[in-house]
Write a protein that holds these residues in place. Structure first.
Motif, PDB file in Angstrom:
ATOM      1  N   SER A 187      -8.025  -0.088  -1.728  1.00 55.06           N
ATOM      2  CA  SER A 187      -7.711  -1.199  -0.829  1.00 55.06           C
ATOM      3  C   SER A 187      -8.362  -0.986   0.531  1.00 55.06           C
ATOM      4  O   SER A 187      -8.752  -1.941   1.209  1.00 55.06           O
ATOM      5  N   GLY A 188      -8.482   0.295   0.923  1.00 56.69           N
ATOM      6  CA  GLY A 188      -9.207   0.607   2.154  1.00 56.69           C
ATOM      7  C   GLY A 188     -10.678   0.274   2.045  1.00 56.69           C
ATOM      8  O   GLY A 188     -11.314  -0.150   3.020  1.00 56.69           O
ATOM      9  N   VAL A 189     -11.244   0.440   0.854  1.00 60.72           N
ATOM     10  CA  VAL A 189     -12.640   0.058   0.620  1.00 60.72           C
ATOM     11  C   VAL A 189     -12.810  -1.447   0.822  1.00 60.72           C
ATOM     12  O   VAL A 189     -13.801  -1.910   1.413  1.00 60.72           O
ATOM     13  N   ARG A 241       0.829  -1.213   0.000  1.00 60.13           N
ATOM     14  CA  ARG A 241       0.000   0.000   0.000  1.00 60.13           C
ATOM     15  C   ARG A 241       0.860   1.258   0.000  1.00 60.13           C
ATOM     16  O   ARG A 241       0.638   2.183  -0.785  1.00 60.13           O
ATOM     17  N   TYR A 242       1.843   1.318   0.872  1.00 62.52           N
ATOM     18  CA  TYR A 242       2.682   2.514   0.955  1.00 62.52           C
ATOM     19  C   TYR A 242       3.564   2.668  -0.283  1.00 62.52           C
ATOM     20  O   TYR A 242       3.877   3.785  -0.688  1.00 62.52           O
ATOM     21  N   THR A 243       3.988   1.557  -0.877  1.00 60.10           N
ATOM     22  CA  THR A 243       4.781   1.645  -2.104  1.00 60.10           C
ATOM     23  C   THR A 243       3.952   2.251  -3.230  1.00 60.10           C
ATOM     24  O   THR A 243       4.423   3.130  -3.969  1.00 60.10           O
ATOM     25  N   ILE A 244       2.725   1.801  -3.359  1.00 59.65           N
ATOM     26  CA  ILE A 244       1.814   2.354  -4.366  1.00 59.65           C
ATOM     27  C   ILE A 244       1.575   3.837  -4.111  1.00 59.65           C
ATOM     28  O   ILE A 244       1.557   4.661  -5.034  1.00 59.65           O
ATOM     29  N   GLN A 245       1.405   4.198  -2.852  1.00 58.96           N
ATOM     30  CA  GLN A 245       1.221   5.607  -2.501  1.00 58.96           C
ATOM     31  C   GLN A 245       2.460   6.426  -2.836  1.00 58.96           C
ATOM     32  O   GLN A 245       2.362   7.559  -3.319  1.00 58.96           O
ATOM     33  N   PHE A 249      -8.839  -9.303   2.530  1.00 59.44           N
ATOM     34  CA  PHE A 249      -9.565  -8.614   1.460  1.00 59.44           C
ATOM     35  C   PHE A 249      -8.675  -7.550   0.809  1.00 59.44           C
ATOM     36  O   PHE A 249      -8.665  -7.402  -0.410  1.00 59.44           O
ATOM     37  N   ALA A 250      -7.933  -6.802   1.634  1.00 57.85           N
ATOM     38  CA  ALA A 250      -7.075  -5.740   1.104  1.00 57.85           C
ATOM     39  C   ALA A 250      -5.960  -6.305   0.232  1.00 57.85           C
ATOM     40  O   ALA A 250      -5.662  -5.778  -0.847  1.00 57.85           O
ATOM     41  N   ASP A 251      -5.327  -7.396   0.680  1.00 57.52           N
ATOM     42  CA  ASP A 251      -4.236  -7.984  -0.095  1.00 57.52           C
ATOM     43  C   ASP A 251      -4.720  -8.553  -1.425  1.00 57.52           C
ATOM     44  O   ASP A 251      -3.989  -8.524  -2.427  1.00 57.52           O
ATOM     45  N   LEU A 252      -5.925  -9.083  -1.442  1.00 60.99           N
ATOM     46  CA  LEU A 252      -6.483  -9.600  -2.693  1.00 60.99           C
ATOM     47  C   LEU A 252      -6.610  -8.494  -3.730  1.00 60.99           C
ATOM     48  O   LEU A 252      -6.580  -8.755  -4.941  1.00 60.99           O
ATOM     49  N   PHE A 253      -6.744  -7.259  -3.269  1.00 63.26           N
ATOM     50  CA  PHE A 253      -6.774  -6.109  -4.184  1.00 63.26           C
ATOM     51  C   PHE A 253      -5.372  -5.573  -4.457  1.00 63.26           C
ATOM     52  O   PHE A 253      -5.025  -5.238  -5.593  1.00 63.26           O
ATOM     53  N   LEU A 254      -4.536  -5.487  -3.414  1.00 58.85           N
ATOM     54  CA  LEU A 254      -3.249  -4.804  -3.530  1.00 58.85           C
ATOM     55  C   LEU A 254      -2.232  -5.555  -4.383  1.00 58.85           C
ATOM     56  O   LEU A 254      -1.413  -4.926  -5.073  1.00 58.85           O
ATOM     57  N   ILE A 255      -2.233  -6.862  -4.340  1.00 62.46           N
ATOM     58  CA  ILE A 255      -1.233  -7.625  -5.102  1.00 62.46           C
ATOM     59  C   ILE A 255      -1.368  -7.357  -6.603  1.00 62.46           C
ATOM     60  O   ILE A 255      -0.389  -6.969  -7.259  1.00 62.46           O
ATOM     61  N   PRO A 256      -2.557  -7.522  -7.202  1.00 68.04           N
ATOM     62  CA  PRO A 256      -2.664  -7.169  -8.631  1.00 68.04           C
ATOM     63  C   PRO A 256      -2.509  -5.677  -8.884  1.00 68.04           C
ATOM     64  O   PRO A 256      -2.012  -5.270  -9.941  1.00 68.04           O
TER      65      PRO A 256
END
Length: 448
Positions: A392-394, A377-381, A426-433
């Motif tokens: 991912s917060g959603v 998350r922080y890398t993407i930010q 749930f967040a990781d399922l979004f963040l990885i892709p």
């Protein structure tokens, strides 16, 4: 003279490790605020007072999380311009971010202070702890500008590669907070509100001292009158990056509020167990958050310098450090969860001790999933894709709401214990892709 530091050259692991250490110490000190407040309140004022503090935890995270997210977002353009060595634009971003912070923090303080009572009623706060929770929440909201400015100044300094200076001010603030906690609660007899006053005042003092030091000792941040003028284009960029980061925390907190509301309905004992366990969990989560914050600065600087390949190196190095830390934490909490809980409640509170221990055992088992969440998350930010991080917060919010509405009524406290781990999955399922998409995109941009 305080110095800035570039992270665009050299091996990723030692750079990130050395940058993370002061961040970690700082985060541990911030969690010490919470631990000290809760421990002093629980030991000297009793279980109802401890539950009063805990009943408002998620709401505080909703507002202060938004503030901290915005501050972190405001630091990203600073890190990117620093990495690109465009120091004039960097200083203009700093000036505009301070102006935005002044307006946003005051508006937030006023609006949230007015809505305190309604928020607690919506959360089904038990009547016997309502008054204490109200005053604790009210004082915290009045102090929003103190929190906002301290976190913004720290974010700016970290963007320059200096994670040590914010730590020293936070250390001062923590010591002051502990002394004021004892003075306000034991000497002045201000109760739960005294704990909140101590925290707000100590953060305010730290913010003022941090600003004075930053402007005197960091030559690279000294602005000219022309650089201090408000620039609407720069303000839009800051808001475009900062607000989604703030909303990401707030959206996550909405799910936490739902989960805490469901837990509040289970009674005062469950609220007290949840409060103690959350304080302990947040303390042990600090290294994951610190690694994430380090990756935001590291990826921001390397993105600005046009070196996207180093970002993947940083992710791998951070993941290795995360796994090593988790193995240590797993052993500690599996054995010592009950001992840590005794910091907050008496040994005679058997039910609370058992519930807090269960919560911690379940949480620590899922810490690697949380660690990966923070890193990605922080890398993407850090590279500016804050809208993806917000989504991912959603995902987290949806998971917590489902647990609150469906699982807690059916299974009770055990479902509360699985609320956060389910949200992390749930967040990781979004963040990885999402990370794979972002990384491919910045690689293509760099080639062009």
């Amino acid at each position: 003279m305080a110095t800035s530091r570039e992270m665009t050259e050299g091996r990723a692991l030692p750079l990130i490790f050395n940058f993370t250490l002061p961040l970690l110490l700082g985060n541990l000190l911030q969690q010490t605020y919470s631990l000290v407040d809760a421990a002093i309140v629980g030991k000297f004022l009793g279980i109802n007072a401890l539950a009063s503090v805990g009943a408002s935890t998620s709401v505080i995270f909703l507002i202060l999380g938004f503030c901290n997210g915005c501050c972190g977002g405001f630091g990203i353009p600073v890190a990117q311009k620093f990495g690109a060595r465009d120091y004039i634009t960097m200083r203009r971003y700093v000036a505009v971010s301070l102006q935005l912070a002044a307006v946003m923090s005051v508006v937030l303080a006023v609006v949230t202070s007015i809505c305190c009572a309604d928020i607690l009623r919506m959360m089904r706060t038990p009547d016997n702890i309502f008054t204490g929770a109200y005053y604790y929440l009210l004082v915290t909201f009045i102090g929003v500008p103190c929190t906002f400015f301290y976190n913004l100044l720290s974010s700016i300094i970290r963007a320059l590669g200096d994670s040590k200076t914010p730590f020293w001010f936070l250390l001062f603030s923590t010591v002051l907070n502990i002394l004021l906690d004892l003075f306000c609660i034991l000497v002045l007899d201000w109760g739960v509100a005294g704990a909140a006053i101590a925290t707000v005042f100590s953060q305010g003092v730290s913010a003022v001292l941090c600003y004075i030091y930053m402007m005197k000792r960091f030559e690279i941040l000294r602005t000219t009158p022309a650089e201090r003028k408000f620039d609407s284009a720069l303000a839009r960029t800051l808001m475009y990056i900062g607000v989604p980061m703030g909303l990401q925390f707030s959206i996550t907190a909405i799910g936490s509020i739902m989960l805490q509301s469901a837990n509040n309905a289970l009674g005062t004992a469950c609220v007290a167990a949840f409060t103690a366990a959350m304080r302990i969990k947040m303390f042990f989560m600090c290294p994951f958050e610190s690694l994430g914050m380090a990756m935001a600065t590291y990826s921001g600087q390397n993105y600005g310098a046009g070196k996207p390949g180093r970002i993947w190196q940083g992710v791998k190095a951070s993941a290795l450090m995360m796994i090593v830390y988790w193995a240590f934490t797993f052993a500690v909490l599996m054995v010592g969860a009950k001992t840590f809980t005794l910091l907050f409640v008496e040994a005679s509170e058997v039910e609370i001790l058992k519930d807090a221990e269960l919560f911690l055992h379940i949480s620590v088992s899922f810490f690697p999933i949380l660690g990966l969440l923070c890193i990605l998350r922080y890398t993407i930010q850090g590279v500016g894709y804050t809208n993806l991080a917000m989504l991912s917060g959603v995902s987290e919010m949806i998971a917590r709401i489902l647990i609150s509405l469906l699982a807690v009524p059916a299974f009770g406290y055990i479902a509360v214990c699985f609320g956060d781990p389910t949200a992390w999955i749930f967040a990781d399922l979004f963040l990885i892709p999402a990370f794979a998409y972002v990384y491919r995109r910045i690689l293509r941009m760099n080639k062009n």
